[in-house]
Design a protein around this motif. Structure first.
Motif, PDB file in Angstrom:
ATOM      1  N   UNK A   1       0.832  -1.206   0.000  1.00  0.00           N
ATOM      2  CA  UNK A   1       0.000   0.000   0.000  1.00  0.00           C
ATOM      3  C   UNK A   1       0.868   1.259   0.000  1.00  0.00           C
ATOM      4  N   UNK A   2       1.928   1.239   0.795  1.00  0.00           N
ATOM      5  CA  UNK A   2       2.853   2.382   0.822  1.00  0.00           C
ATOM      6  C   UNK A   2       3.510   2.571  -0.542  1.00  0.00           C
ATOM      7  N   UNK A   3       3.906   1.466  -1.186  1.00  0.00           N
ATOM      8  CA  UNK A   3       4.503   1.564  -2.517  1.00  0.00           C
ATOM      9  C   UNK A   3       3.520   2.165  -3.508  1.00  0.00           C
ATOM     10  N   UNK A   4       2.257   1.764  -3.405  1.00  0.00           N
ATOM     11  CA  UNK A   4       1.217   2.286  -4.303  1.00  0.00           C
ATOM     12  C   UNK A   4       1.068   3.794  -4.132  1.00  0.00           C
ATOM     13  N   UNK A   5       1.038   4.253  -2.885  1.00  0.00           N
ATOM     14  CA  UNK A   5       0.884   5.686  -2.621  1.00  0.00           C
ATOM     15  C   UNK A   5       2.071   6.479  -3.147  1.00  0.00           C
ATOM     16  N   UNK A   6       3.284   5.973  -2.903  1.00  0.00           N
ATOM     17  CA  UNK A   6       4.483   6.689  -3.342  1.00  0.00           C
ATOM     18  C   UNK A   6       4.567   6.732  -4.860  1.00  0.00           C
ATOM     19  N   UNK A   7       4.289   5.608  -5.516  1.00  0.00           N
ATOM     20  CA  UNK A   7       4.333   5.562  -6.978  1.00  0.00           C
ATOM     21  C   UNK A   7       3.272   6.479  -7.582  1.00  0.00           C
ATOM     22  N   UNK A   8       2.073   6.467  -7.015  1.00  0.00           N
ATOM     23  CA  UNK A   8       1.003   7.351  -7.496  1.00  0.00           C
ATOM     24  C   UNK A   8       1.382   8.813  -7.316  1.00  0.00           C
ATOM     25  N   UNK A   9       2.028   9.123  -6.197  1.00  0.00           N
ATOM     26  CA  UNK A   9       2.486  10.486  -5.955  1.00  0.00           C
ATOM     27  C   UNK A   9       3.547  10.896  -6.978  1.00  0.00           C
TER      28      UNK A   9
END
Length: 129
Positions: free
Chosen positions: A19-27
């Motif tokens: 989930x953290x990876x998803x947020x960072x990549x989306x950012x």
């Protein structure tokens, strides 16, 4: 007494990381055209987490937090060593989209595994019916 095995806890930690990876990549993707934006990445601190588990601290009160337990085994780091665009931005959209797809596959696999564990528990509770 533990109600659930360590597998469920491990899957939960992996889902949190994903989930953290998803947020960072989306950012990163959202800031593709932001001047001087530096892409970020999530790094998993497995080795640090393992070493922290070995440390023992004296607990003088039951309400004290365990020294070796950590809520997250990852760090968010900026990539400062690269530059892809004239405006100082270093987001590589191809790399970000690849990371996003890989992370989505991993996340789906983790959710399927967790669902399977809970279905097994439900079967046991119902008595195999």
């Amino acid at each position: 007494m533990k109600l659930f095995s360590n597998t469920i806890q491990s899957i939960e930690k992996a889902i949190t990381f994903s989930t953290a990876k998803q947020k960072v990549t989306s950012n990163n993707i959202a800031n593709l055209d932001t001047p001087n934006y530096k892409a970020q990445e999530v790094r998993f601190n497995q080795a640090l987490g393992n070493e922290m588990q070995k440390l023992q601290a004296l607990k003088t009160n039951n309400q004290h937090i365990n020294f070796g337990s950590s809520s997250s085994n990852y760090r968010i780091m900026s990539r400062n060593s690269t530059r892809y665009q004239q405006n100082g931005n270093n987001v590589d959209i191809d790399q970000e989209m690849t990371d996003l797809a890989k992370n989505q596959i991993q996340y789906n696999a983790l959710i399927d595994r967790l669902s399977s564990k809970f279905n097994s528990l439900k079967t046991v509770i119902k008595g195999g019916n």
